[in-house]
Design an enzyme around this catalytic site. Structure first.
Site, PDB file in Angstrom:
ATOM      1  N   ASP A   1       8.716  14.275  12.261  1.00 26.72           N
ATOM      2  CA  ASP A   1       8.917  13.774  10.895  1.00 26.72           C
ATOM      3  C   ASP A   1      10.368  14.036  10.487  1.00 26.72           C
ATOM      4  O   ASP A   1      11.009  14.928  11.022  1.00 26.72           O
ATOM      5  CB  ASP A   1       7.950  14.529   9.975  1.00 26.72           C
ATOM      6  N   GLU A   2      10.885  13.289   9.520  1.00 25.39           N
ATOM      7  CA  GLU A   2      12.258  13.476   9.004  1.00 25.39           C
ATOM      8  C   GLU A   2      13.259  13.487  10.159  1.00 25.39           C
ATOM      9  O   GLU A   2      14.153  14.327  10.226  1.00 25.39           O
ATOM     10  CB  GLU A   2      12.370  14.805   8.217  1.00 25.39           C
TER      11      GLU A   2
ATOM     12  N   ARG B   1      13.597   8.889  -6.356  1.00 22.42           N
ATOM     13  CA  ARG B   1      12.630   9.919  -6.794  1.00 22.42           C
ATOM     14  C   ARG B   1      11.845   9.414  -8.000  1.00 22.42           C
ATOM     15  O   ARG B   1      10.788   9.924  -8.309  1.00 22.42           O
ATOM     16  CB  ARG B   1      13.334  11.226  -7.219  1.00 22.42           C
TER      17      ARG B   1
ATOM     18  N   GLN C   1      18.255   8.181   4.097  1.00 29.29           N
ATOM     19  CA  GLN C   1      18.032   9.467   3.428  1.00 29.29           C
ATOM     20  C   GLN C   1      18.585  10.623   4.246  1.00 29.29           C
ATOM     21  O   GLN C   1      18.139  11.753   4.131  1.00 29.29           O
ATOM     22  CB  GLN C   1      16.537   9.678   3.155  1.00 29.29           C
TER      23      GLN C   1
ATOM     24  N   LYS D   1       4.797   7.649   4.714  1.00 31.00           N
ATOM     25  CA  LYS D   1       4.997   8.053   6.111  1.00 31.00           C
ATOM     26  C   LYS D   1       4.064   9.171   6.546  1.00 31.00           C
ATOM     27  O   LYS D   1       3.580   9.163   7.678  1.00 31.00           O
ATOM     28  CB  LYS D   1       6.455   8.430   6.358  1.00 31.00           C
ATOM     29  N   THR D   2       3.774  10.124   5.637  1.00 35.35           N
ATOM     30  CA  THR D   2       2.887  11.234   6.040  1.00 35.35           C
ATOM     31  C   THR D   2       1.504  10.678   6.370  1.00 35.35           C
ATOM     32  O   THR D   2       0.855  11.115   7.317  1.00 35.35           O
ATOM     33  CB  THR D   2       2.799  12.291   4.913  1.00 35.35           C
TER      34      THR D   2
END
Length: 675
Positions: A214-215, A602, A245, A28-29
């Site tokens: 973002d997020e 993770r 998330q 995503k970044t």
């Protein structure tokens, strides 16, 4: 690395509102960085009209760096990349007149806030720690829901809430009278201002012509409202998030903000990023099957092209000591056989209290480790002292900072002197610092106390006079003037400790000098701006560190979000721990399932779960059930290590013979190959 079709689509859709549903590890970044570059290079946007907002300083810093690499520093200059709170601070700094505020306001951190609330509410709460922390979070929730003290009083039903609303009102008045803002005000004030003031709203909508968030699943009510006010009817924005998330509802985050977007922006384009570049297929299959037990508005399934990968192990330990020994033992063996680095391993747990036993066993085995969430640079006493001095230099009305420094280093200004000064300041409705210059103060305060106090405040006001002209020199004079180094040597447990603490002070001074003088990426700042930026950084960065050392990483599941590790141990997979007992009682297991999902995703290569047959809880021995989440995983992909069954003599012989047959077969093969 080329973009996949979904990433490309997310980058190139710029004509309206866009929601990018980005699964764990789906790049995503990269999409955000490439989209900013696309807006500037292909769509004619100027850098200063674009803002990208995220939740942590660390994420904002990484984004800045990556953008500078992609665009070059010159082209990237002027873009706002910041946290929500820093953006809020930016709006307040430019609009202080519209907010009826002075330009030199101070920022309160949580310790200042607690100290003030303790003092204001002593009459009612009698310093009851539990009630005080409930009050702090209640005020925070009210502010996040855009409710002012009057609104809180109207809403309050129970006696406790009525009392809390009254305390909120006292607190609010005190902050306003001293030009102080707390953390939540940085979102509350800009949001209310943009709601009520059309001229300001238009100015900011014109300034920020494209917004990226973002997020997004971590936004609360006021942050969502702020986003809506900034994008206006043009609705040129991209929000990136993952409903699976969302693990911060206890902080006011509302995953339903993803759903609200659909209602508020009917033309919303939803683009899903489902290819994961992090984990093996088996790990993702387990994560997908687990999270499918939660209700979803948007369906998505992660997939990977990194191969199926190792089986997921489940280790059952006798008790928590045995659990730590098993994990550390296995980690040491794995590290030795595979010649890996220690930083490739993470031990993740639900609650901080679980870390202590792992720490003990790692230390005994001389394994280097790091616990995320340690002391932040800004919460060290020497830094807090210096910051308090700087806060008074930039805002003479900041009483809590004044009280911290007035007798540090010691100047014979004792509690009796301060009490008389405080009474006088209250009568006159002015700050302690200003009250010390009042002629009338001599009526109630005389002798050495008055002399010492005025000697200190007169000296301080000479430093204040030089701040405007030469801020760097003023701060240097301040550190020398109070002879802080000698004070550290007098009060530290050892000369080495004093030296380390002075090193921290010098580090702060050099950061400050850089910010005051500016750099090729950033404009020079005033001392007031530097101080508010540091206070904010402290609040945002508790527990963040940039150092990349070769250490096993220990952290809570909450702290692990956004990170990745080749080998992950997810410990304490038991009912009551994960899912946590309070979430079982409150019927909020969905969020705990999202937490387990975050933990699983993770892991890049190998994942091991552990649980105990017995565990000490609050002094008594309990026999926990395995976590329901383990049972929801695809059992074919799990290898449960169970107690060995007693083996009969025949079975042992049979096994031995088949083992020998295997060896013979191997030998025959190798001979055949060697001919």
């Amino acid at each position: 690395m080329r973009m996949n079709p979904s990433q490309q689509q997310a980058v190139e859709f710029v004509t309206g509102p866009c929601l990018v549903l980005a699964g764990a590890g789906s790049g995503k970044t990269r999409v955000i960085i490439n989209k900013i570059a696309y807006l500037i290079r292909e769509c004619g946007y100027q850098a200063r009209h674009i803002a990208a907002v995220t939740f942590t300083n660390k994420a904002a810093r990484e984004m800045k760096e990556r953008l500078a690499q992609t665009l070059g520093r010159k082209e990237a200059r002027g873009i706002i990349i910041s946290t929500f709170h820093t953006l809020g601070l930016e709006i307040i700094k430019r609009e202080f007149a519209a907010l009826n505020m002075k330009s030199n306001f101070s920022l309160f951190d949580d310790q200042d806030q607690m100290a003030l609330l303790k003092e204001l509410t002593e009459k009612w709460l009698e310093n009851d720690k539990t009630l005080l922390s409930q009050l702090v979070s209640t005020i925070s929730n009210w502010k996040n829901d855009l409710i002012d003290p009057a609104g809180a009083a109207t809403l309050a039903k129970s006696e406790r809430d009525k009392l809390f609303a009254h305390c909120y009102d006292l607190y609010d008045k005190q902050l306003k009278s001293c030009s102080i803002l707390d953390f939540d005000d940085l979102i509350l004030l800009p949001t209310l201002l943009l709601q009520r003031n059309e001229e300001v709203r238009e100015r900011w909508q014109n300034r920020l012509r494209y917004l990226l968030v973002d997020e997004y699943q971590d936004t609360n009510t006021s942050q969502y409202e702020l986003v809506k006010l900034l994008v206006g009817n043009r609705a040129r924005f991209t929000v990136v998030g993952d409903d699976d998330q969302s693990i911060y509802s206890w902080r006011g985050a509302r995953p339903q903000n993803l759903v609200l977007l659909n209602t508020d922006f009917p033309k919303l384009q939803v683009i899903k990023l489902e290819q994961n570049y992090r984990s093996s297929e088996r790990i993702l299959k387990a994560a997908n099957i687990l999270i499918a037990n939660n209700p979803h508005v948007f369906e998505k399934r992660l997939f990977s092209q990194l191969g199926y990968g190792e089986v997921l192990k489940v280790v059952t330990a006798n008790n928590e000591d045995n659990e730590a020994e098993r994990v550390v033992g296995e980690l040491i063996a794995h590290h030795f056989i595979n010649k890996t680095e220690y930083k490739d391993y993470a031990i993740l747990y639900r609650g901080n209290h679980q870390s202590r036993i792992f720490e003990k066993v790692l230390m005994q085995n001389r394994i280097p480790y790091r616990i995320s969430g340690g002391t932040s640079f800004f919460s060290r006493p020497e830094i807090k002292d210096l910051m308090a001095y700087l806060r008074v230099l930039t805002n003479g009305d900041d009483d809590s900072a004044f009280l911290r420094i007035v007798n540090t280093p010691r100047r014979e200004i004792g509690p009796a002197t301060l009490e008389k000064l405080g009474n006088w300041a209250n009568q006159r409705g002015i700050s302690l610092f200003r009250a010390s210059f009042d002629v009338g103060l001599e009526q109630s305060l005389t002798g050495r106390g008055l002399e010492s106090l005025q000697r200190f405040t007169r000296w301080l006001s000479t430093v204040v006079d030089t701040v405007e002209r030469e801020p760097v020199a003023a701060v240097r004079d301040l550190i020398h003037g109070i002879d802080y180094e000698s004070w550290l040597y007098e009060t530290s447990p050892s000369a080495k400790a004093a030296e380390m603490r002075m090193k921290n002070v010098n580090q702060l001074f050099s950061w400050m000098t850089e910010m005051l003088e500016g750099s090729e990426l950033d404009e020079p700042m005033t001392l007031t701006q530097v101080v508010t930026r540091f206070t904010l950084r402290d609040m945002m960065e508790r527990g963040e560190s940039d150092e990349e050392l070769d250490q096993v990483q220990l952290m809570t599941l909450h702290a692990s979000k956004g990170l990745e590790f080749p080998y992950v141990y997810l410990v304490g997979m038991e009912e009551g721990l994960l899912p946590h007992q309070s979430s079982i009682d409150e019927d909020n297991v969905d969020e705990e399932r999202r937490l387990a999902y975050v933990g699983i995703t993770r892991a890049q290569k190998e994942l091991t779960f552990t649980l105990c047959r017995e565990r000490r809880q609050y002094g008594e021995l309990v026999r926990p059930e395995p976590s329901r989440f383990l049972l929801e995983l695809p059992q074919d992909d799990l290898e449960w290590e169970t107690v060995r069954k007693p083996v009969s003599a025949e079975e042992r012989m049979e096994k031995g013979q088949s083992h020998l047959a295997n060896i013979r077969e191997q030998l025959a093969k190798s001979r055949a190959g060697g001919k």
